[in-house]
Design a protein around this motif. Sequence first.
Motif, short mmCIF file in Angstrom:
data_model
loop_
_atom_site.label_atom_id
_atom_site.label_comp_id
_atom_site.label_asym_id
_atom_site.label_seq_id
_atom_site.Cartn_x
_atom_site.Cartn_y
_atom_site.Cartn_z
N ALA A 261 0.80 -1.22 0.00
CA ALA A 261 0.00 0.00 0.00
C ALA A 261 0.83 1.27 0.00
O ALA A 261 0.28 2.36 -0.08
N ALA A 262 2.16 1.16 0.09
CA ALA A 262 3.04 2.34 0.22
C ALA A 262 2.63 3.19 1.41
O ALA A 262 2.52 4.41 1.33
N GLY A 263 2.41 2.50 2.55
CA GLY A 263 2.00 3.19 3.77
C GLY A 263 3.10 4.07 4.33
O GLY A 263 4.29 3.91 4.03
N VAL A 264 2.70 5.03 5.16
CA VAL A 264 3.61 5.98 5.78
C VAL A 264 3.43 5.90 7.30
O VAL A 264 2.30 5.84 7.80
N GLY B 24 -8.72 7.18 17.48
CA GLY B 24 -9.93 6.40 17.22
C GLY B 24 -10.54 6.64 15.86
O GLY B 24 -11.37 5.84 15.40
N ARG B 25 -10.15 7.71 15.18
CA ARG B 25 -10.72 8.02 13.86
C ARG B 25 -9.88 7.48 12.71
O ARG B 25 -10.26 7.64 11.55
N VAL B 26 -8.75 6.88 13.03
CA VAL B 26 -7.86 6.36 11.99
C VAL B 26 -8.23 4.91 11.70
O VAL B 26 -8.35 4.10 12.61
N PRO B 27 -8.44 4.54 10.43
CA PRO B 27 -8.97 3.21 10.11
C PRO B 27 -7.97 2.07 10.11
O PRO B 27 -8.37 0.91 10.05
N GLY B 28 -6.68 2.37 10.13
CA GLY B 28 -5.70 1.28 10.09
C GLY B 28 -4.28 1.78 10.14
O GLY B 28 -4.01 2.99 10.02
N GLY B 29 -3.34 0.84 10.31
CA GLY B 29 -1.93 1.21 10.42
C GLY B 29 -1.34 1.75 9.14
O GLY B 29 -0.31 2.43 9.16
N ALA C 134 -3.21 3.67 7.05
CA ALA C 134 -4.24 4.62 6.61
C ALA C 134 -3.67 5.76 5.79
O ALA C 134 -4.35 6.32 4.93
N PHE C 135 -2.41 6.11 6.05
CA PHE C 135 -1.76 7.20 5.32
C PHE C 135 -0.73 6.60 4.38
O PHE C 135 0.10 5.78 4.78
N THR C 136 -0.79 7.01 3.13
CA THR C 136 0.08 6.45 2.10
C THR C 136 0.85 7.57 1.41
O THR C 136 0.66 8.75 1.69
N LEU C 137 1.70 7.16 0.49
CA LEU C 137 2.46 8.15 -0.28
C LEU C 137 1.53 9.18 -0.91
O LEU C 137 1.88 10.36 -0.99
N ARG C 138 0.34 8.78 -1.32
CA ARG C 138 -0.54 9.71 -2.02
C ARG C 138 -1.35 10.61 -1.07
O ARG C 138 -1.85 11.64 -1.49
N SER C 139 -1.49 10.22 0.20
CA SER C 139 -2.33 11.01 1.09
C SER C 139 -1.57 11.66 2.24
O SER C 139 -2.10 12.55 2.90
N ALA C 140 -0.35 11.23 2.51
CA ALA C 140 0.36 11.71 3.70
C ALA C 140 0.64 13.21 3.64
O ALA C 140 0.47 13.92 4.63
N LEU C 141 1.09 13.69 2.49
CA LEU C 141 1.40 15.12 2.38
C LEU C 141 0.17 15.98 2.58
O LEU C 141 0.22 17.04 3.22
N GLN C 142 -0.95 15.53 2.04
CA GLN C 142 -2.19 16.29 2.21
C GLN C 142 -2.55 16.36 3.69
O GLN C 142 -2.96 17.42 4.20
N ARG C 143 -2.36 15.26 4.40
CA ARG C 143 -2.63 15.24 5.85
C ARG C 143 -1.73 16.24 6.59
O ARG C 143 -2.20 17.02 7.42
N VAL C 144 -0.45 16.22 6.28
CA VAL C 144 0.50 17.08 6.99
C VAL C 144 0.20 18.55 6.72
O VAL C 144 0.26 19.39 7.63
N ARG C 145 -0.10 18.89 5.49
CA ARG C 145 -0.34 20.29 5.15
C ARG C 145 -1.66 20.83 5.71
O ARG C 145 -1.78 22.02 5.96
N ARG C 146 -2.62 19.95 5.91
CA ARG C 146 -3.93 20.41 6.39
C ARG C 146 -4.00 20.51 7.91
O ARG C 146 -4.83 21.27 8.42
N ARG C 147 -3.20 19.74 8.63
CA ARG C 147 -3.33 19.76 10.08
C ARG C 147 -2.90 21.12 10.63
O ARG C 147 -2.01 21.77 10.11
N ARG C 148 -3.52 21.52 11.70
CA ARG C 148 -3.23 22.83 12.30
C ARG C 148 -1.98 22.80 13.17
O ARG C 148 -1.27 23.80 13.27
N ASN C 149 -1.75 21.69 13.85
CA ASN C 149 -0.62 21.59 14.77
C ASN C 149 0.09 20.27 14.57
O ASN C 149 -0.51 19.27 14.14
#
Length: 829
Positions: free
Chosen positions: A778-781, A791-796, A798-813
């Motif tokens: 899955a190219a997980g991160v 509790g809102r994360v669906p699996g180990g 859950a964040f992959t090469l394609r979604s990890a950067l979007q997660r990091v840039r959107r988080r506030r802290n």
Amino acid sequence: MGLAAYRRKRDFAATPEPAGAGGTRSGARRFVVQLHHASHRHYDFRLELDGVLKSWAVPKGPSLDPASKRLAVEVEDHPIAYAGFAGDIPEGHYGAGHVEVFDTGTWMPSGSARAGLARGELKFTLHGDVLRGSWVLVRTRRQGKRQHWLLIKHDDAYAGPREADDFVDPTTDRPWPPARRRVIWRAHATATTAASAATVPLDRLGTAETITHAPFAPELCRSRTSAPTGDGWLHEAKWDGYRILATVVRGTVRLWSRNGLEWTGKIPELADAVRHLGFRSARLDGEMIVLQGARASFNALQRRLAAASREPACYMLFDLVHADGRSLAGVPLVERKRHLAERLAARPHPLLRYSEHQVGAGAAVFSQALAAGLEGIVSKRVDSGYSGTRSGAWVKVKARPSDEFAVVGYTEPKGSRPGIGALLLAAPDERGRLHYVGRAGTGFDAGQLRDLRRRLAHWQVDRPPAGIERLAHADRALAHWVAPRLIAEVEFQGYGGHGLLRQAAFKTFREDKTVNDLIDQARSPARRTGGTRAARPSRKPAGAEAATLTSPERIVFPEAGLTKREVADYYAAIAPWLLPELAGRPLSVVRCPDGIAKACFFQKHAGRGWGAHVHTIRIREKDGSDDYLSVDDAAGLLDLVQMNVLEFHPWGSPAGDPDHASRIVFDLDPGASVAWPRVVAAAREVRRQLAAIGLASFVRTSGGKGLHVVVPVDPPAPWDAAHRFAQGFARALASLHPDELVAVAGAKNRKGKIFVDWLRNGRGATSVASYSLRARPAAGVAMPLSWSELGRVPGGDAFTLRSALQRVRRRRNDPWEAIAGTSQALPPV
């Protein structure tokens, strides 16, 4: 015993002591030691149990020497609120005199505390700033109404020839502040009293070092929105000037900008001032400012450098990194600053100033700074070394957010306004490409507006030098574009929904910085470590690091359809977050030359052909020593990607101290049939049990099937102690939950259960870094999380090469922002 005796002895209308009531507390039990200047000076030792503080008077104070058995006289129980009491009990009242908190923390009994007290032998572990490790109270005899005990330190890693009074200032008989106590702890092998710790001469500090006149890499700040809490931090004013580094070699002084440009000729008077300090060799760090009243004026400084005024510039010094043949980079900051202050006091010069600081009370210091009209504060770990990176040991907190942007254009003025209407600003992305982020039209005077029109006219270009996807189409035809030569510092109130600056106001131009500096910082805030290398910005064009890839279109993750180029692009973009996990640590990597569908292998030793930006760290091993891989910047990361590296696994200790663990990792590895909610529940249980013994923990997805629970350790623990603790904790946890958890490796043991993998906690063992990819389909991160979002994360994965950067840039802290500032010691095992 209860609180009846305590209340009977006190008149609460006249004493400031808390009347208090019994109570309960959640989580770990608290202990406190108070220094009591009563008719007879003594220490009060108190343990929270059954809603009160069980209390003993210890005349000579606790001793950390197992050979010293200290008399402890049992006294009345005190209310839990007494743990925070400090003040003066009036004359004529019971216990009259001054009370101060000497040490506080949490404690954990060995077995039942009630049973131990009843039989007269209470064994327990303390987790404090001064008192740590394993102890015992042994009941001896009764004298009159008083029951006598002995307080004894067990022989463990925290034992040594130190007394409570060693942590008290002998000139005032008051406890040293926590920063000095930590210095004493670190220096206990050579100094056993606070006085001797405070008088260690420069020629006995640090390590021998020969330096040249090359500029050295400065320690850099991360940004925070609030001041760090606790006495592990000191706080200085944020000076509004130019960072200046000074080198002294055989008495000759040279001055350098933060990016390695020599400024000696621009400010010879400051070079003369540094020479006055009398160092044979030195490295000093500070800020060049022009003072107007009690405040630094950046505009006045610029006028001084442009020879438009004769206002004197002064050098505000805040660090001493090398002195007379000794590197002080590994010496705690408070000791470096003390020696700097002493030298400045002994050899005063009107152009040299010492940057004063306050230990602790970060929020109050920040408020005072704002009231004084300063732009903010710089907070620094009191026990930190000088790494020359953006390690997180230094952070800046500003009253109003400001940042630096490239000027890429301007608009026409309206009405009677002269010069220009507004500056058009751009910022680089992680690949070094400039993008329009907004405009600044306020903060200028009429003279500046006219001057800007003349300056910008020389650099006018036909096409926008930045991406303008955020600029409204109606405004594009009205813009005048210029080559990005000027860097503007702009205050603003965050970003709007379209990613544009809100309420931007011009502050000043940064003549000491270039667009390449902004690009370099965007690519990698972590700087190269090491003594004599200059912290010069990269001069490669955007994306040049990735341009040397061979076979960029090779498929690396077949199921996800991801190429080597996409892997390189990911690591180039995630570098600002990944590098703090790697810089300065020995490194193991997972290489997959033909993608994950074929053979992959671990590698830790360096060889030839790794790339110019891959370094080596010499590590002692059982049969000699060997060179381990190391990288400090984005270029190094991409050199490793070129060598088909997919995973990064740093040591749990820095290169400068490979024999001590600074992190412990518990890897929760579920069997094939284990549902994800059970893994989440297991991680929460690990956290709860760690908190019960006074340890904070952090969580991340593994990028595979499970979760990692990470425990920062400061002061670092010897690896054998870390290994014993991790093993004992995992086994105890498995015994508490035998149907859910197992602490023995092997697939057969993990069937239907979760393996609490503690085996990564030994010298040379590694764990995957946060933000690293995993060589799995899955190219997980491996992604850091906050406990509240787990509790809102669906699996180990859950964040992959394609979604990890979007997660990091959107988080506030950053959910792990506090990990670098967490000070906690392991309990002995």
